[in-house]
Design a protein around this motif. Structure first.
Motif, PDB file in Angstrom:
ATOM      1  N   ARG B 195       0.874  -1.154   0.031  1.00 10.67           N
ATOM      2  CA  ARG B 195       0.047   0.105  -0.058  1.00 10.67           C
ATOM      3  C   ARG B 195       0.867   1.369   0.034  1.00 10.67           C
ATOM      4  O   ARG B 195       1.795   1.340   0.703  1.00 10.67           O
ATOM      5  N   ALA B 196       0.413   2.110  -0.859  1.00 10.94           N
ATOM      6  CA  ALA B 196       1.320   3.472  -0.959  1.00 10.94           C
ATOM      7  C   ALA B 196       0.735   4.166   0.405  1.00 10.94           C
ATOM      8  O   ALA B 196      -0.310   4.277   0.831  1.00 10.94           O
ATOM      9  N   GLU B 197       1.822   4.836   1.005  1.00 16.58           N
ATOM     10  CA  GLU B 197       1.369   5.766   2.309  1.00 16.58           C
ATOM     11  C   GLU B 197       1.226   7.327   1.506  1.00 16.58           C
ATOM     12  O   GLU B 197       2.117   7.764   0.963  1.00 16.58           O
ATOM     13  N   THR B 198       0.105   7.917   2.002  1.00 15.42           N
ATOM     14  CA  THR B 198       0.235   9.512   1.632  1.00 15.42           C
ATOM     15  C   THR B 198       0.819  10.256   2.730  1.00 15.42           C
ATOM     16  O   THR B 198       0.441  10.183   3.897  1.00 15.42           O
ATOM     17  N   ILE B 199       1.991  10.796   2.248  1.00 14.94           N
ATOM     18  CA  ILE B 199       2.827  11.456   3.263  1.00 14.94           C
ATOM     19  C   ILE B 199       2.116  12.939   3.491  1.00 14.94           C
ATOM     20  O   ILE B 199       2.214  13.586   4.372  1.00 14.94           O
ATOM     21  N   VAL B 200       1.866  13.588   2.197  1.00 10.83           N
ATOM     22  CA  VAL B 200       1.247  14.903   2.160  1.00 10.83           C
ATOM     23  C   VAL B 200       0.292  14.857   1.200  1.00 10.83           C
ATOM     24  O   VAL B 200       0.425  14.198   0.166  1.00 10.83           O
ATOM     25  N   ASP B 201      -0.848  15.451   1.295  1.00  9.52           N
ATOM     26  CA  ASP B 201      -2.132  15.293   0.515  1.00  9.52           C
ATOM     27  C   ASP B 201      -1.945  16.707  -0.324  1.00  9.52           C
ATOM     28  O   ASP B 201      -1.324  17.732   0.094  1.00  9.52           O
ATOM     29  N   GLY B 202      -2.421  16.375  -1.584  1.00  6.42           N
ATOM     30  CA  GLY B 202      -2.315  17.590  -2.516  1.00  6.42           C
ATOM     31  C   GLY B 202      -3.064  17.371  -3.728  1.00  6.42           C
ATOM     32  O   GLY B 202      -3.606  16.084  -3.997  1.00  6.42           O
ATOM     33  N   SER B 203      -3.318  18.509  -4.569  1.00  3.65           N
ATOM     34  CA  SER B 203      -4.191  18.283  -5.549  1.00  3.65           C
ATOM     35  C   SER B 203      -3.540  18.733  -6.959  1.00  3.65           C
ATOM     36  O   SER B 203      -4.313  18.257  -8.146  1.00  3.65           O
ATOM     37  N   ASP B 204      -2.410  19.283  -7.153  1.00  9.47           N
ATOM     38  CA  ASP B 204      -2.026  19.789  -8.288  1.00  9.47           C
ATOM     39  C   ASP B 204      -1.028  18.783  -9.166  1.00  9.47           C
ATOM     40  O   ASP B 204      -1.168  18.529 -10.255  1.00  9.47           O
ATOM     41  N   ALA B 251      -3.559   9.650 -10.325  1.00  9.55           N
ATOM     42  CA  ALA B 251      -3.460  10.200 -11.503  1.00  9.55           C
ATOM     43  C   ALA B 251      -4.755  10.872 -11.960  1.00  9.55           C
ATOM     44  O   ALA B 251      -4.726  12.075 -12.370  1.00  9.55           O
ATOM     45  N   ARG B 252      -5.644  10.377 -11.347  1.00 12.04           N
ATOM     46  CA  ARG B 252      -7.015  10.931 -11.585  1.00 12.04           C
ATOM     47  C   ARG B 252      -7.347  12.271 -10.911  1.00 12.04           C
ATOM     48  O   ARG B 252      -7.797  13.247 -11.567  1.00 12.04           O
ATOM     49  N   GLU B 253      -6.932  12.301  -9.648  1.00 13.17           N
ATOM     50  CA  GLU B 253      -7.145  13.402  -8.700  1.00 13.17           C
ATOM     51  C   GLU B 253      -6.277  14.641  -8.973  1.00 13.17           C
ATOM     52  O   GLU B 253      -6.551  15.765  -8.942  1.00 13.17           O
ATOM     53  N   THR B 254      -4.929  14.278  -9.352  1.00 10.63           N
ATOM     54  CA  THR B 254      -4.152  15.587  -9.579  1.00 10.63           C
ATOM     55  C   THR B 254      -3.349  15.629 -11.049  1.00 10.63           C
ATOM     56  O   THR B 254      -2.925  16.460 -11.492  1.00 10.63           O
ATOM     57  N   GLY B 255      -3.887  14.496 -11.970  1.00  9.81           N
ATOM     58  CA  GLY B 255      -3.485  14.911 -13.403  1.00  9.81           C
ATOM     59  C   GLY B 255      -2.247  14.850 -13.809  1.00  9.81           C
ATOM     60  O   GLY B 255      -1.937  14.933 -14.989  1.00  9.81           O
ATOM     61  N   ARG B 256      -1.187  14.850 -12.691  1.00  7.66           N
ATOM     62  CA  ARG B 256       0.259  14.775 -13.066  1.00  7.66           C
ATOM     63  C   ARG B 256       0.917  13.910 -12.086  1.00  7.66           C
ATOM     64  O   ARG B 256       0.534  14.027 -10.870  1.00  7.66           O
ATOM     65  N   VAL B 257       1.881  13.323 -12.574  1.00  2.32           N
ATOM     66  CA  VAL B 257       2.762  12.300 -11.578  1.00  2.32           C
ATOM     67  C   VAL B 257       4.342  12.466 -12.013  1.00  2.32           C
ATOM     68  O   VAL B 257       4.718  12.663 -12.870  1.00  2.32           O
ATOM     69  N   ALA B 278      -0.099   4.554 -17.605  1.00  3.77           N
ATOM     70  CA  ALA B 278      -0.286   4.286 -19.115  1.00  3.77           C
ATOM     71  C   ALA B 278      -1.479   3.320 -19.215  1.00  3.77           C
ATOM     72  O   ALA B 278      -2.330   3.573 -20.093  1.00  3.77           O
ATOM     73  N   GLU B 279      -1.621   2.432 -18.259  1.00  6.44           N
ATOM     74  CA  GLU B 279      -2.653   1.419 -18.780  1.00  6.44           C
ATOM     75  C   GLU B 279      -4.087   1.754 -18.179  1.00  6.44           C
ATOM     76  O   GLU B 279      -4.939   1.488 -18.562  1.00  6.44           O
ATOM     77  N   ARG B 280      -3.927   2.486 -16.884  1.00  9.36           N
ATOM     78  CA  ARG B 280      -5.068   2.618 -16.227  1.00  9.36           C
ATOM     79  C   ARG B 280      -5.691   4.109 -16.290  1.00  9.36           C
ATOM     80  O   ARG B 280      -7.108   4.104 -16.348  1.00  9.36           O
ATOM     81  N   TYR B 281      -4.878   5.102 -16.385  1.00 10.84           N
ATOM     82  CA  TYR B 281      -5.207   6.399 -16.606  1.00 10.84           C
ATOM     83  C   TYR B 281      -4.356   7.687 -17.081  1.00 10.84           C
ATOM     84  O   TYR B 281      -3.354   8.078 -16.262  1.00 10.84           O
ATOM     85  N   PRO B 282      -3.941   7.488 -18.187  1.00 11.66           N
ATOM     86  CA  PRO B 282      -2.835   8.110 -18.766  1.00 11.66           C
ATOM     87  C   PRO B 282      -2.880   9.793 -18.622  1.00 11.66           C
ATOM     88  O   PRO B 282      -3.916  10.286 -18.974  1.00 11.66           O
ATOM     89  N   VAL B 283      -1.993  10.187 -17.921  1.00 13.92           N
ATOM     90  CA  VAL B 283      -1.669  11.448 -17.662  1.00 13.92           C
ATOM     91  C   VAL B 283      -0.064  11.983 -17.811  1.00 13.92           C
ATOM     92  O   VAL B 283       0.598  10.819 -17.731  1.00 13.92           O
ATOM     93  N   PRO B 284       0.432  13.006 -17.799  1.00 18.43           N
ATOM     94  CA  PRO B 284       1.988  13.240 -18.049  1.00 18.43           C
ATOM     95  C   PRO B 284       2.608  12.742 -16.768  1.00 18.43           C
ATOM     96  O   PRO B 284       2.188  12.670 -15.443  1.00 18.43           O
ATOM     97  N   VAL B 285       3.559  11.903 -17.204  1.00 17.16           N
ATOM     98  CA  VAL B 285       4.610  11.381 -16.044  1.00 17.16           C
ATOM     99  C   VAL B 285       6.167  11.940 -16.267  1.00 17.16           C
ATOM    100  O   VAL B 285       6.529  11.792 -17.256  1.00 17.16           O
ATOM    101  N   LYS B 286       6.927  12.370 -15.065  1.00 12.13           N
ATOM    102  CA  LYS B 286       8.267  12.773 -15.249  1.00 12.13           C
ATOM    103  C   LYS B 286       8.801  11.747 -14.091  1.00 12.13           C
ATOM    104  O   LYS B 286       8.433  11.871 -13.081  1.00 12.13           O
ATOM    105  N   ARG B 287      10.059  11.289 -14.767  1.00 10.09           N
ATOM    106  CA  ARG B 287      10.741  10.577 -13.834  1.00 10.09           C
ATOM    107  C   ARG B 287      11.993  11.139 -13.331  1.00 10.09           C
ATOM    108  O   ARG B 287      12.777  11.457 -14.065  1.00 10.09           O
TER     109      ARG B 287
END
Lengths: 274, 326
Positions: B195-204, B251-257, B278-287
Motif C-alpha cells: 500500500r502506498a502511504e500518503t505523506i502529504v496530501d495535495g491536488s496539483d 493520476a485521476r485526482e492530480t492529473g500529473r505524476v 499508461a494502462e489505467r489513467y494516462p496523464v503526464p509522468v516525469k521520472r
C-alpha cells in the motif's frame, strides 16, 4: 531403511532405468541421454539401496536428501523416482511436454525432488545448505549430491567446495560424474579439469575415485564416505551414454535423443544385452 | 526564483534533518526476531557493514559468514530454507542482486525458497567507493523475477516494520537499504505491505517516491506549497507488488505524476508507475532518477545533489510537468 533392494536386483533395475532414459528422451524428441546413462548406477544405488527415504511420504523430515546439481540428467532421476514409487511412471510420457509435471531440468515441485537445478553450479551450494541445516537441527540425515565434470567449470562449484570444507560438513557426500564430456566436446579439450580428486582434496575434502558403473565400488565408496571428518567427494569414472553403443563417449548425445525408431530399437537392444 | 540552500541537500539541509541508520535498524530487528530458532542469517564478508554482525553476536550458532561468495550464499540459503529455516541473506546491493542474479533467479525465486535478501549500500549514497559499488539497477533486476516482492523503506522506523513483515511472511523478498543514515520520515509505524502511504496530501501534482527520496519529496512539497502548488506525496515502500489503485487515484485526482528514486530511471519505481498510469489513467509522468549513467566517487549528499536526487531535482520535475515557473 525403507524397502532397500538386494544388489542382485540392482543390475536389473539399472537396465530398466536405462531403457526408460532412452525411451523418454525419444518420446520427448529432446533431453539429455548421455549424462543420464552415465549417472544410472549411482542414482539406482542411492535410491534403491542406500538412502533413507519413504516414497509414500516424500517430505518426511528425517529423510536423506539428494541434490542433482547437474540438473539436466532428469531422464535418469525421474525414471529412478518413478520406479521407486514417488510418482506414477505414466507421468514420464509428459517429460518436457507442455502442461506436464516433469520439466526438462529438475524442479522441486516433483515428489522426491528437494532442490531445483539446471543452471549449473548451483545445486552443490543448495546441498551445503541442506547439510548445514542438519547440523543446526542436530538431525542425522545425510545429503547426497551429484555434480557433473563439465559443471566443475563453474566457479561457484569451488565456492561451494570451500564452504563445505570450512563448515566440516561430514554429512555431505558428493558424486562427480566424470564422464569426460560436456556439451561442446571433451572436457579436457574445452577447459582442462585435470586431477579432480587432488583438486577437491586440496580444497579440504576427503576424496576418492571409483568406477561409477560398478555397484560394488559405489557401495564401498559410500561406506568409506560414512567415516571421517568433513565432506566426501567420490569421483566416479563413467562413460557418457553408457549402455548404448552409438551414444557411448559421443559428445553428440549429450543433449540429443535416439534420432529415429531404428536407432531407438538399437539402443534398447544394446541395453538388453548389457 | 528557486532557493538552492533550501532545496539542495548540501551544505545545510541534510544537517538540519534528523537522520537514522537503516542498517542499524535492520541489525536491531534481526536481533529482536532472533529468539525464533528458525531464523538463520548469512552474510558474505560484509557483516560489519550490513550490521548482520549484531545478530552474529547474539546468535553465533545461527549466523554463517560464507566469505566473499555471493553465489554460494544464495544457494546455501535456498538449501537451508528447504528444511524450514527462515533465512535472511545480506550483502551490498550490487553483489546480492548483480553478482548473484542467476542464483537469485533459480535457487531463490524459481525454487520458491523462503529466503529474504536484505541488501545494503544501494544507490549513489555508497559515496566514496564509487560506481563499482553504487547499485542503480537492482530494483529492476529483482522486480523482473516472478515470486519476488521488492521493498524500499523510507527510513529507520519503516525498515524495522518491513524486516518484521518479511520475517512474518514467506519469502522470497528483496529489501533495499542504504549505507547512509537517512532523514527520518515517520514518527509512528505506518507501513502496510503493498500500500502506498500518503505523506502529504495535495491536488496539483503527485510525487511518488521511495527510499531517501521520500524525505526529499516532503521538503519539496512544503516548498511548492509556499509557491502555490499543492503537491501530494506518496511513499511507495512496496515497489512490487505496486499499489496500482493508489497510482490510478492520484493520476485521476492530480492529473500529473512525478516519480523520484535513487535508482536508474529504467526499470525502477518510475518505470513501474509509468506503466500503471499508461494502462489505467494516462496523464503526464516525469521520472527523477539516475539518467542511464554510472555514479562516481564523492560524498553521499554531494552526489545526490550532483545527480539531482534532491528536493531541487523534484521541484525541477514539478516545474517541467506543471509548466509553471517556480
Amino acid at each position: 531403511m525403507h524397502g532397500s533392494v538386494e544388489s542382485a536386483n540392482l543390475e536389473e533395475i539399472a537396465r530398466e532405468v536405462r531403457k526408460s532414459i532412452v525411451k523418454m528422451t525419444y518420446e520427448a524428441k529432446s533431453g539429455h541421454p548421455g549424462g543420464s546413462l552415465s549417472a544410472t548406477e549411482i542414482l539406482t544405488y542411492l535410491y534403491f539401496s542406500e538412502m533413507n527415504i519413504d516414497p509414500a511420504n516424500p517430505n518426511w523430515p528425517e529423510r536423506d536428501r539428494f541434490v542433482l546439481s547437474k540438473g539436466h540428467a532428469t531422464p535418469a532421476l525421474y525414471s529412478v523416482l518413478s520406479m521407486r514409487g514417488f510418482f506414477d511412471p505414466s507421468l514420464l510420457h509428459g517429460f518436457r511436454k507442455i502442461n506436464s509435471l516433469l520439466q526438462g531440468h529438475v524442479v522441486n515441485h516433483v515428489p522426491g525432488i528437494d532442490i531445483t537445478a539446471g543452471s549449473l553450479g548451483q545445486g552443490l551450494s543448495n546441498a551445503v545448505g541442506l547439510a548445514l541445516a542438519a547440523r543446526i537441527d542436530k538431525k542425522n540425515y545425510r545429503v547426497f549430491a551429484m555434480i557433473g565434470d563439465g559443471e566443475a567449470d563453474e566457479g561457484s562449484i569451488w565456492e561451494a567446495a570451500l564452504s563445505a570444507a570450512h563448515l566440516k560438513l561430514s554429512n555431505l557426500i558428493v558424486f562427480l560424474d566424470r564422464n569426460m564430456i560436456q556439451l561442446d566436446g571433451f572436457t579436457e579439450e574445452i577447459l582442462t579439469l585435470g586431477d579432480l580428486e587432488a583438486k577437491f582434496r586440496s580444497f579440504g575434502w576427503a576424496a576418492t575415485t571409483i568406477d561409477g558403473h560398478s555397484f560394488a565400488e559405489i557401495r564401498k565408496a559410500i561406506e568409506w564416505a560414512k567415516t571421517g571428518e568433513g565432506p566426501k567427494m567420490i569421483i566416479a569414472r563413467t562413460v557418457k551414454g553408457k549402455g548404448v553403443k552409438f551414444m557411448e563417449n559421443n559428445p553428440e548425445y549429450h543433449g540429443k535423443p535416439a534420432p529415429n525408431e531404428e536407432k531407438l530399437k538399437e539402443a534398447l537392444r544394446d541395453i538388453e544385452g548389457m | 526564483m528557486m532557493m538552492s540552500s533550501e532545496l539542495n541537500w548540501q551544505p545545510d539541509l541534510i544537517n538540519k534533518l534528523e537522520k537514522k541508520s537503516v542498517r542499524e535498524a535492520y541489525g536491531n530487528t534481526l536481533v529482536s526476531i532472533g529468539s525464533d530458532k528458525s531464523v538463520v542469517v548469512l552474510d558474505a564478508d560484509l557483516s560489519t557493514s550490513t550490521h548482520t554482525s549484531m545478530f552474529q553476536k547474539k546468535y553465533p550458532d545461527r549466523f554463517f559468514n560464507v566469505g566473499i561468495s555471493e553465489n554460494n550464499m544464495m544457494g546455501v540459503a535456498s538449501g537451508l530454507s528447504w528444511t524450514g529455516k527462515k533465512v535472511f541473506v545480506s550483502s551490498f546491493a550490487i553483489f546480492a542482486t548483480g553478482r548473484a542474479y542467476d542464483f537469485v533467479r533459480q535457487s531463490v525465486c524459481y525454487s520458491d525458497s523462503d529466503v529474504r535478501i536484505v541488501a545494503t549500500h544501494a544507490g549513489l549514497t555508497v559515496g566514496e567507493d564509487g560506481a563499482t559499488h553504487q547499485m542503480l539497477e537492482d530494483i529492476g533486476l529483482m522486480s523482473g523475477l516472478p515470486r519476488m516482492r521488492v521493498m524500499v523503506p523510507a527510513d529507520a522506523l519503516e525498515t524495522e516494520q518491513i524486516i518484521r513483515y518479511v520475517y512474518d511472511n514467506r519469502g522470497p523478498f528483496y529489501v533495499r537499504l542504504s549505507r547512509e543514515k537517512v532523514p527520518v520520515v515517520h514518527d509512528s509505524e505506518t507501513f502496510r505491505y503493498g500500500r502506498a502511504e500518503t505523506i502529504v496530501d495535495g491536488s496539483d501534482v503527485t510525487i511518488i517516491a521511495a527510499g531517501i527520496l521520500v524525505s526529499a519529496a516532503k521538503v519539496a512539497a512544503s516548498y511548492l506549497k509556499k509557491k502555490g502548488i499543492s503537491a501530494r506525496v506518496l511513499n511507495m515502500a512496496t515497489i512490487k507488488p505496486i499499489d496500482r489503485d493508489a497510482i490510478e487515484k492520484s493520476a485521476r485526482e492530480t492529473g500529473r505524476v512525478v516519480t523520484a528514486e535513487e535508482h536508474s530511471i529504467y526499470n525502477g519505481l518510475g518505470s513501474r508507475v509509468a506503466e500503471v498510469v499508461a494502462e489505467r489513467y494516462p496523464v503526464p509522468v516525469k521520472r527523477l532518477g539516475v539518467n542511464d549513467v554510472f555514479g562516481e566517487s564523492g560524498k553521499s549528499w554531494e552526489l545526490m545533489d550532483k545527480y539531482g536526487l534532491s528536493p531541487m531535482g523534484i521541484v525541477n520535475k514539478v516545474e517541467e510537468i506543471t509548466k509553471v515557473t517556480i
